[in-house]
Design a protein around this motif. Structure first.
Motif, PDB file in Angstrom:
ATOM      1  N   LEU A   1      -2.341  14.374 -15.077  1.00 17.55           N
ATOM      2  CA  LEU A   1      -1.494  13.913 -16.175  1.00 17.55           C
ATOM      3  C   LEU A   1      -2.316  13.286 -17.296  1.00 17.55           C
ATOM      4  CD1 LEU A   1       1.481  12.357 -14.184  1.00 17.55           C
ATOM      5  CD2 LEU A   1       1.530  14.430 -15.575  1.00 17.55           C
ATOM      6  N   LEU A   2      -3.413  12.630 -16.933  1.00 19.37           N
ATOM      7  CA  LEU A   2      -4.236  11.997 -17.958  1.00 19.37           C
ATOM      8  C   LEU A   2      -4.740  13.004 -18.983  1.00 19.37           C
ATOM      9  CD1 LEU A   2      -6.330   9.426 -15.888  1.00 19.37           C
ATOM     10  CD2 LEU A   2      -4.393   8.964 -17.425  1.00 19.37           C
ATOM     11  N   GLY A   3      -4.951  14.236 -18.570  1.00 16.76           N
ATOM     12  CA  GLY A   3      -5.414  15.267 -19.483  1.00 16.76           C
ATOM     13  C   GLY A   3      -4.399  15.651 -20.543  1.00 16.76           C
ATOM     14  N   MET A   4      -3.164  15.196 -20.398  1.00 17.69           N
ATOM     15  CA  MET A   4      -2.105  15.536 -21.346  1.00 17.69           C
ATOM     16  C   MET A   4      -1.633  14.328 -22.149  1.00 17.69           C
ATOM     17  SD  MET A   4       0.106  18.150 -18.968  1.00 17.69           S
ATOM     18  CE  MET A   4       0.758  16.826 -17.978  1.00 17.69           C
ATOM     19  N   ILE A   5      -2.306  13.193 -22.001  1.00 19.33           N
ATOM     20  CA  ILE A   5      -1.847  11.957 -22.631  1.00 19.33           C
ATOM     21  C   ILE A   5      -2.788  11.557 -23.755  1.00 19.33           C
ATOM     22  CG2 ILE A   5      -1.538   9.470 -22.263  1.00 19.33           C
ATOM     23  CD1 ILE A   5      -0.673  10.107 -19.412  1.00 19.33           C
ATOM     24  N   ALA A   6      -2.187  11.098 -24.843  1.00 20.32           N
ATOM     25  CA  ALA A   6      -2.920  10.462 -25.935  1.00 20.32           C
ATOM     26  C   ALA A   6      -2.112   9.243 -26.350  1.00 20.32           C
ATOM     27  CB  ALA A   6      -3.103  11.423 -27.097  1.00 20.32           C
ATOM     28  N   TRP A   7      -2.792   8.248 -26.868  1.00 16.75           N
ATOM     29  CA  TRP A   7      -2.136   6.981 -27.187  1.00 16.75           C
ATOM     30  C   TRP A   7      -2.122   6.735 -28.692  1.00 16.75           C
ATOM     31  CZ3 TRP A   7       0.054   4.926 -22.995  1.00 16.75           C
ATOM     32  CH2 TRP A   7      -0.468   5.236 -21.742  1.00 16.75           C
ATOM     33  N   PRO A   8      -1.095   6.056 -29.178  1.00 11.87           N
ATOM     34  CA  PRO A   8      -1.084   5.669 -30.593  1.00 11.87           C
ATOM     35  C   PRO A   8      -2.137   4.580 -30.828  1.00 11.87           C
ATOM     36  CG  PRO A   8       0.769   4.663 -29.452  1.00 11.87           C
ATOM     37  CD  PRO A   8       0.098   5.593 -28.463  1.00 11.87           C
TER      38      PRO A   8
ATOM     39  N   ASN B   1       5.188  13.713  -9.352  1.00 14.80           N
ATOM     40  CA  ASN B   1       5.664  14.633  -8.315  1.00 14.80           C
ATOM     41  C   ASN B   1       4.993  15.996  -8.380  1.00 14.80           C
ATOM     42  OD1 ASN B   1       7.432  12.797  -7.117  1.00 14.80           O
ATOM     43  ND2 ASN B   1       9.032  13.246  -8.600  1.00 14.80           N
ATOM     44  N   ASP B   2       4.769  16.510  -9.593  1.00 16.57           N
ATOM     45  CA  ASP B   2       4.198  17.839  -9.744  1.00 16.57           C
ATOM     46  C   ASP B   2       2.693  17.831  -9.963  1.00 16.57           C
ATOM     47  OD1 ASP B   2       6.713  18.983  -9.485  1.00 16.57           O
ATOM     48  OD2 ASP B   2       7.095  18.886 -11.639  1.00 16.57           O
TER      49      ASP B   2
ATOM     50  N   TRP C   1       0.826  -1.207   0.000  1.00 20.08           N
ATOM     51  CA  TRP C   1       0.000   0.000   0.000  1.00 20.08           C
ATOM     52  C   TRP C   1       0.862   1.260   0.000  1.00 20.08           C
ATOM     53  CZ3 TRP C   1      -5.256   0.273  -0.440  1.00 20.08           C
ATOM     54  CH2 TRP C   1      -5.933  -0.947  -0.408  1.00 20.08           C
ATOM     55  N   ASP C   2       0.200   2.411  -0.061  1.00 19.32           N
ATOM     56  CA  ASP C   2       0.843   3.730  -0.007  1.00 19.32           C
ATOM     57  C   ASP C   2       1.751   3.962  -1.206  1.00 19.32           C
ATOM     58  OD1 ASP C   2      -0.437   4.216   2.493  1.00 19.32           O
ATOM     59  OD2 ASP C   2       1.139   3.049   3.485  1.00 19.32           O
ATOM     60  N   GLN C   3       1.217   3.697  -2.398  1.00 15.79           N
ATOM     61  CA  GLN C   3       1.954   3.873  -3.634  1.00 15.79           C
ATOM     62  C   GLN C   3       1.397   5.064  -4.420  1.00 15.79           C
ATOM     63  OE1 GLN C   3       2.635   0.337  -6.039  1.00 15.79           O
ATOM     64  NE2 GLN C   3       1.702  -0.874  -4.407  1.00 15.79           N
ATOM     65  N   PRO C   4       2.232   5.652  -5.265  1.00 11.41           N
ATOM     66  CA  PRO C   4       1.728   6.705  -6.158  1.00 11.41           C
ATOM     67  C   PRO C   4       0.879   6.084  -7.259  1.00 11.41           C
ATOM     68  CG  PRO C   4       4.003   6.208  -6.677  1.00 11.41           C
ATOM     69  CD  PRO C   4       3.665   5.408  -5.431  1.00 11.41           C
ATOM     70  N   GLY C   5       0.189   6.921  -8.006  1.00  8.54           N
ATOM     71  CA  GLY C   5      -0.604   6.443  -9.132  1.00  8.54           C
ATOM     72  C   GLY C   5       0.270   5.766 -10.167  1.00  8.54           C
TER      73      GLY C   5
END
Length: 191
Positions: free
Chosen positions: A80-87, A73-74, A27-31
């Motif tokens: 972050l998902l709002g800045m990601i797109a996938w091939p 971290n920031d 437990w206690d992990q980042p995303g």
């Protein structure tokens, strides 16, 4: 009895696989974020990555989760998902987040300020830690699994298509053609 589509079953299997994989780290992990790629395509296009992931030609599962390197971290994973797109080679995506939840009976006591609310929740006696794994496919399927820290066993894993609607929506948005600014992202590196 409702027939389960093959895509939905493959997604459910991938969600549970990732939940167990992440759970092995405690437990206690980042995303954490995972691209879902067809196992057959991974073996053909990226044999070295497939070998590193332990995927072989006789792998039974049609989808392989590939963990992405992300820096939370920031920003939160959700930001972050709002800045990601996938091939196009990525047919789905999974996210893992941990959250603190409180029972509805204390909702009125939660401070309005976000920082104070987080501190209040973290220190509250009725708090519950939950690990959320949410996944979506381009074909529209979604599946979520929730694990409570206080009931940390496989038989208490809660499943559903839309248990965390905002996270499911954010994941779906990354699969849209005009999503984020990372459309050239290689699913093997996460960068």
């Amino acid at each position: 009895m409702t027939e389960v589509r093959a895509d939905a079953l493959s997604l459910r299997i991938a969600v549970v696989e990732v939940e167990h994989y992440v759970g092995d780290d405690g437990w206690d992990q980042p995303g954490r974020l995972f691209a879902l790629v067809p196992t057959e395509h991974l073996l053909e296009a990226e044999p070295d990555l497939a070998m590193e992931l332990g995927v072989h030609a006789n792998t039974a599962e049609p989808l392989t989760p590939v963990e992405q390197e992300i820096d939370v971290n920031d920003r939160t994973l959700e930001e972050l998902l709002g800045m990601i797109a996938w091939p196009p080679s990525v047919v789905g995506v999974l996210a893992v987040v941990e959250r603190v939840v409180l029972p509805p009976s204390v909702e009125a006591d939660v401070p309005g300020d976000a920082e104070r609310a987080m501190a209040f929740a973290a220190e509250h006696a009725a708090r519950e830690d939950v690990r959320i794994v949410a996944g979506v496919l381009r074909s529209g399927e979604a599946h979520c699994a929730l694990r409570l820290r206080s009931r940390d066993s496989d038989e208490n894993l809660v499943h559903g298509e839309d248990l965390v609607p905002q996270l499911v929506t954010a994941l779906r948005d990354t699969l849209e053609e005009d999503a984020g600014d990372g459309g050239n992202q290689d699913w093997g590196s996460g960068e």
